[in-house]
Design a protein around this motif. Structure first.
Motif, short mmCIF file in Angstrom:
data_model
loop_
_atom_site.label_atom_id
_atom_site.label_comp_id
_atom_site.label_asym_id
_atom_site.label_seq_id
_atom_site.Cartn_x
_atom_site.Cartn_y
_atom_site.Cartn_z
N PRO A 196 -2.81 8.21 1.89
CA PRO A 196 -1.90 9.23 2.46
C PRO A 196 -0.46 8.73 2.60
CG PRO A 196 -3.97 9.17 3.67
CD PRO A 196 -4.00 8.00 2.74
N SER A 197 -0.30 7.48 3.07
CA SER A 197 1.06 6.95 3.25
C SER A 197 1.74 6.73 1.90
CB SER A 197 1.01 5.63 4.03
OG SER A 197 0.16 4.69 3.38
N GLY A 198 0.97 6.28 0.91
CA GLY A 198 1.54 6.07 -0.41
C GLY A 198 1.95 7.37 -1.07
N LYS A 199 1.12 8.38 -0.91
CA LYS A 199 1.44 9.69 -1.49
C LYS A 199 2.67 10.28 -0.82
CE LYS A 199 -1.88 12.15 -2.92
NZ LYS A 199 -3.09 13.01 -3.05
N LEU A 200 2.76 10.15 0.50
CA LEU A 200 3.91 10.66 1.24
C LEU A 200 5.19 9.95 0.78
CD1 LEU A 200 5.16 12.38 3.49
CD2 LEU A 200 4.58 10.55 5.11
N GLU B 295 0.83 -1.21 0.00
CA GLU B 295 0.00 0.00 0.00
C GLU B 295 0.86 1.26 0.00
OE1 GLU B 295 -2.53 2.17 3.40
OE2 GLU B 295 -3.31 0.18 2.87
N ILE B 296 1.95 1.25 0.78
CA ILE B 296 2.82 2.42 0.88
C ILE B 296 3.59 2.65 -0.41
CG2 ILE B 296 4.85 3.37 2.05
CD1 ILE B 296 3.89 1.96 4.59
N ILE B 297 4.12 1.57 -0.99
CA ILE B 297 5.01 1.70 -2.14
C ILE B 297 4.26 1.89 -3.45
CG2 ILE B 297 6.74 0.49 -3.54
CD1 ILE B 297 7.80 -0.75 -1.02
N TYR B 298 3.18 1.16 -3.64
CA TYR B 298 2.52 1.11 -4.95
C TYR B 298 1.25 1.96 -5.05
CZ TYR B 298 5.63 -2.65 -6.42
OH TYR B 298 6.73 -3.39 -6.78
N THR C 99 -4.99 4.99 -9.79
CA THR C 99 -3.57 4.65 -9.62
C THR C 99 -3.37 3.36 -8.83
OG1 THR C 99 -3.45 5.96 -7.59
CG2 THR C 99 -2.90 7.08 -9.65
N GLN C 100 -4.44 2.58 -8.65
CA GLN C 100 -4.33 1.35 -7.89
C GLN C 100 -3.40 0.37 -8.60
OE1 GLN C 100 -8.03 -0.66 -7.21
NE2 GLN C 100 -7.21 -1.97 -5.61
N ALA C 101 -2.47 -0.23 -7.84
CA ALA C 101 -1.51 -1.19 -8.38
C ALA C 101 -1.90 -2.60 -7.98
CB ALA C 101 -0.10 -0.88 -7.89
#
Length: 281
Positions: free
Chosen positions: A24-28, A16-19, A256-258
């Motif tokens: 919010p965490s992914g955008k950061l 979720e963070i990387i892709y 933008t879902q991976a």
């Protein structure tokens, strides 16, 4: 259809963070990544300035190692957070990420290879995910289609320009000769191409009236020739765009879902499975 097998919680969170750029965490994470990419490219530029490198070489090298280690950990994290890591390894972004990570390691084997760190600038393409500009990828696809449709015409156009350059260059060689710098036909062809493309380095210039008249004709031809490939591609782009608008009246929204399996991006908002591998989103 492949049945979804949930991964461990920490892998899901890492994915979720990387892709994912919608969280919010992914955008950061992506914003931090962008800052580090830009910072790294600036470091490479500063290292190429001898005066600056002589005074701050150790500092620049230390900072570059810090960034390289971060990118190495990021690359490993991308591999372990998806079910099919080879899909990522051989993807466009996967290859760019790998090439942007290894140069500093290679510098201990191949001298000067650290300059290849500038390839990290390509990673800035991920800005499409951060700013949710996925829809512009469709425009890029249309441009690619226009270029492919125009390639035959462009090849013919380049062939004509080359023939014209050979003829004009040969004439200039006969008119001007060695005294004006036209020492050979290839050198005269070089001057013709430089003049025809309106670059005009000024290293060679005709001295006779007849030569200057021919140079004037070549310059005028240059302005007309520049517009030809632009017109060809623009016409094909417009034709493709009208065709797409006619066949796709219902707009499809992408996000933008991976995919957690193959990391493919650009899924429809209403999609439940990956368009690439069929995995549950």
């Amino acid at each position: 259809m492949e049945e979804y097998k949930p991964q461990s919680k920490w892998k899901n969170k890492l994915h979720e963070i990387i892709y994912e750029a919608d969280t919010p965490s992914g955008k950061l994470f992506d914003i931090v990544l962008f800052i580090l990419i830009i910072f790294s490219v600036v470091l490479v530029m500063l290292e190429s300035v001898d005066e600056f490198d002589q005074h701050y070489h150790k500092t620049l090298l230390t900072l570059e190692w810090v960034v390289t280690i971060f990118f190495t950990l990021e690359y490993i994290a991308r591999l372990i957070s998806i079910k099919k890591p080879w899909k990522y390894v051989f993807s466009f972004y996967g290859i760019i990420d790998f090439l942007s990570t290894i140069p500093l390691y290679l510098s201990y084997i191949l001298a000067g290879s650290q300059v290849l760190l500038a390839v990290r600038a390509f990673r800035l393409l991920r800005i499409f995910r951060i700013l949710k500009l996925v829809k512009f990828m469709g425009e890029a696809s249309q441009l690619q289609s226009a270029l492919k449709a125009s390639r035959a015409k462009i090849v013919v156009f380049i062939y004509v320009v080359l023939i014209l350059s050979v003829i004009m260059g040969t004439l200039m060689y006969l008119i001007e000769g060695d005294e004006a710098g036209f020492t050979s036909i290839p050198r005269s062809i070089y001057w013709t191409i430089v003049t025809l493309t309106t670059v005009g380095y000024g290293d060679i210039a005709p001295q006779t009236n007849l030569g200057q008249l021919l140079a004037t004709v070549i310059m005028i031809l240059g302005y007309g020739i520049i517009a030809v490939p632009t017109g060809i591609v623009t016409a094909e782009f417009t034709r493709n765009k009208k065709g797409n608008e006619a066949s796709n009246k219902g707009t499809v929204h992408l996000n933008t879902q991976a995919c957690p399996s193959c990391s493919a991006e650009g899924h429809r908002d209403d999609a439940t499975h990956c368009y690439n591998c069929g995995h549950l989103l």
